[in-house]
Design a protein around this motif. Structure first.
Motif, short mmCIF file in Angstrom:
data_model
loop_
_atom_site.label_atom_id
_atom_site.label_comp_id
_atom_site.label_asym_id
_atom_site.label_seq_id
_atom_site.Cartn_x
_atom_site.Cartn_y
_atom_site.Cartn_z
N ASP A 1 53.42 -58.07 6.09
CA ASP A 1 54.24 -57.97 7.61
C ASP A 1 53.29 -58.01 8.63
O ASP A 1 53.27 -57.90 9.71
CB ASP A 1 55.23 -57.11 7.74
CG ASP A 1 54.80 -55.91 7.27
OD1 ASP A 1 53.83 -55.70 6.08
OD2 ASP A 1 55.79 -54.70 7.06
N GLU A 2 52.27 -56.89 8.42
CA GLU A 2 51.75 -57.21 9.66
C GLU A 2 50.29 -57.41 9.63
O GLU A 2 50.51 -58.25 10.91
CB GLU A 2 50.87 -55.15 9.81
CG GLU A 2 51.75 -53.99 8.83
CD GLU A 2 50.36 -52.90 8.30
OE1 GLU A 2 49.12 -53.07 8.54
OE2 GLU A 2 51.30 -52.00 8.25
N ALA A 3 50.29 -58.68 8.30
CA ALA A 3 48.93 -59.76 9.32
C ALA A 3 49.34 -60.92 9.86
O ALA A 3 49.24 -60.93 10.74
CB ALA A 3 49.00 -60.48 7.34
N LEU A 4 51.30 -60.98 9.76
CA LEU A 4 52.00 -61.93 10.14
C LEU A 4 51.62 -61.93 11.92
O LEU A 4 52.28 -62.58 12.77
CB LEU A 4 53.22 -62.70 9.45
CG LEU A 4 53.16 -62.91 8.23
CD1 LEU A 4 54.30 -62.98 7.43
CD2 LEU A 4 52.59 -64.09 8.06
N ALA A 5 52.50 -60.22 11.87
CA ALA A 5 52.46 -59.37 13.37
C ALA A 5 51.21 -59.97 13.91
O ALA A 5 50.90 -59.85 15.36
CB ALA A 5 52.77 -58.39 12.89
N ASN A 6 50.08 -59.45 13.43
CA ASN A 6 49.05 -59.78 13.92
C ASN A 6 48.47 -60.91 14.34
O ASN A 6 48.13 -61.42 15.44
CB ASN A 6 47.95 -59.21 12.99
CG ASN A 6 47.66 -57.70 13.07
OD1 ASN A 6 47.74 -57.16 13.75
ND2 ASN A 6 46.87 -57.76 11.78
N VAL A 7 48.56 -61.78 13.52
CA VAL A 7 48.95 -63.74 14.05
C VAL A 7 49.57 -63.41 15.26
O VAL A 7 49.41 -64.31 16.38
CB VAL A 7 49.58 -64.11 13.04
CG1 VAL A 7 48.99 -65.98 13.09
CG2 VAL A 7 48.73 -64.19 11.73
N SER A 8 51.27 -63.19 15.29
CA SER A 8 51.71 -62.91 16.08
C SER A 8 51.52 -62.69 17.46
O SER A 8 51.36 -63.99 18.89
CB SER A 8 53.20 -62.82 15.51
OG SER A 8 54.29 -62.48 17.13
N TYR A 9 50.52 -61.62 16.70
CA TYR A 9 50.01 -61.17 18.63
C TYR A 9 49.24 -61.72 19.05
O TYR A 9 48.88 -62.46 20.39
CB TYR A 9 49.71 -60.16 18.00
CG TYR A 9 48.85 -58.63 19.45
CD1 TYR A 9 49.70 -58.39 20.11
CD2 TYR A 9 47.26 -58.68 19.58
CE1 TYR A 9 48.65 -57.68 21.54
CE2 TYR A 9 46.81 -58.65 20.36
CZ TYR A 9 47.48 -57.36 21.94
OH TYR A 9 46.63 -56.91 22.55
N PHE A 10 48.03 -62.74 18.10
CA PHE A 10 46.87 -62.86 19.43
C PHE A 10 47.95 -64.44 19.73
O PHE A 10 46.88 -64.85 20.61
CB PHE A 10 46.02 -63.83 17.90
CG PHE A 10 44.89 -64.40 17.99
CD1 PHE A 10 43.71 -63.62 18.67
CD2 PHE A 10 45.58 -65.77 18.24
CE1 PHE A 10 42.79 -65.01 18.71
CE2 PHE A 10 44.01 -66.36 17.86
CZ PHE A 10 43.25 -66.52 18.96
#
Length: 399
Positions: free
Chosen positions: A342-351
């Motif tokens: 979930d954190e990795a996906l959130a990082n993708v969304s943020y980028f």
């Protein structure tokens, strides 16, 4: 809970009519009084389920945020909905709160109550709320939904920002061209014809276009609108055509990559939200397919989901689709390795969100000079076609 048809008067002395759900007559008067209305008369409407077609995103965020705050403060769900029903400024919001309250009092869970209004609450929302009710984390889930809805509203605003300027300039250019062809050019053409010399090709072409606009403006002006509507209806009826159109949108120079990033950012954020609340990956990807209306992305997600169901890792399943950038695949691989998907996906969304802001700025900086050049070329051609013969005539007189 009964539903009433009322006739009231507002603070400005105007008559207001409508329908509202209330516990009883006193509750009806209280709700109308909260909206600045004084009841004149009312009648009971035959009981039926409340079905609002939709609710503005801002009101939906207010509803979820209000429930989240009161639940965190220890207020029971019924009490939170009753407070919203009695104190909300929006009549629609009070109706939704009253409807949810009525269904819950009749034995439904919050998720089941929300599911009866599919025009307001999506399947993803209902499933997330159900997961929050089961795990006892309803307030946290509502908070995540509020954050996600606010973020999606910002993405929608960015999309409008990307498309509004080109649309405005295109309409402006079209209006200028129509004005020149219908009003200005015919006056100059009569003068050119009276000079009695041979008319060059570009001027003859301009005359032909001007006469076409003057004689068939009633056919030319609605043609673009009719074409767009026709293509939209054909795409709705033909899935393959719709697929090709969606594919073409993603391939538009400069604009297509930004639209793709907006779609992927929303997907990754939704995927992270569902995974964080305990929804299985296969089921979460199934809901992600419904979130996007872009068919190429839908089909790519469906293929990835099928591979994952057959035992392929999440990152490998996405890597087999060229539609997903390497950043998405790398972050999925990191998330699988660390157990923090979930954190990795959130990082993708943020980028993607950061990149979208910069990309929109670059696209607008590119579109402005391009459209200016296009307008200049159109006006230059018209002036050349009009002034060319006049200049030739003056040159012959001097010679």
């Amino acid at each position: 809970m009964p539903r009433y048809r009322y006739r009231a008067i507002n603070e400005g002395g105007e008559i207001v009519k409508g329908e509202i759900t209330a516990l009883h007559e006193a509750d009806l008067q209280a709700q109308l009084r909260a909206s600045g209305l004084s009841l004149i008369r009312f009648s009971t409407v035959r009981r039926r389920a409340l079905r609002l077609a939709s609710l503005p995103t801002r009101e939906l965020i207010n509803l979820l945020f209000h429930m989240q705050m009161l639940l965190r403060a220890g207020v029971p769900l019924i009490g939170a909905l009753q407070d919203l029903r009695d104190g909300a400024d929006s009549l629609e919001l009070r109706q939704v709160a009253a409807s949810l309250m009525d269904r819950i009092q009749n034995g439904s869970t919050l998720a089941d109550a929300m599911a009866q209004d599919p025009g307001i609450f999506t399947d993803v929302m209902v499933h997330l709320v159900r997961s929050g009710e089961i795990t006892g984390q309803l307030a946290e889930v509502l908070g995540e939904l509020v954050r996600s809805l606010k973020w999606q509203a910002e993405l929608a605003a960015q999309t409008k920002k990307l498309l509004m300027y080109p649309a405005f300039v295109t309409v402006t250019i079209s209006g200028v061209v129509v004005f020149l062809m219908v009003y200005l050019v015919p006056q100059l053409v009569s003068f050119i014809r009276n000079m009695g010399q041979e008319i060059p090709l570009q001027t003859r072409l301009l005359i032909w276009l001007s006469e076409a606009f003057v004689g068939y403006w009633w056919l030319i002006l609605p043609t673009p609108v009719a074409l767009v509507v026709g293509v939209a209806l054909a795409a709705r009826a033909n899935e393959q055509l719709r697929f090709k159109l969606h594919q073409a949108v993603l391939a538009i120079p400069a604009v297509g990559p930004v639209i793709k990033k907006i779609i992927l950012a929303r997907l990754m954020d939704s995927f992270a939200l569902m995974y964080r609340t305990g929804i299985p990956v296969i089921e979460a990807l199934g809901y992600c397919e419904k979130i996007t209306s872009n068919l190429p992305v839908q089909r790519a997600l469906a293929r990835a989901r099928e591979r994952i169901a057959n035992g392929t890792s999440i990152s490998d399943a996405f890597a087999m689709e060229n539609l997903f950038p390497s950043l998405v695949v790398r972050m999925l691989r990191v998330g699988e390795a660390t157990g923090a998907l979930d954190e990795a996906l959130a990082n993708v969304s943020y980028f993607f969100t950061r990149d979208i802001d910069e990309s929109i700025g670059r696209v607008q900086a590119l579109i402005e000079p391009v459209l200016t050049v296009v307008l200049g070329l159109i006006l230059g051609w018209i002036m050349l076609a009009v002034l060319g013969p006049i200049y030739d005539t003056i040159s012959k007189i001097r010679a």
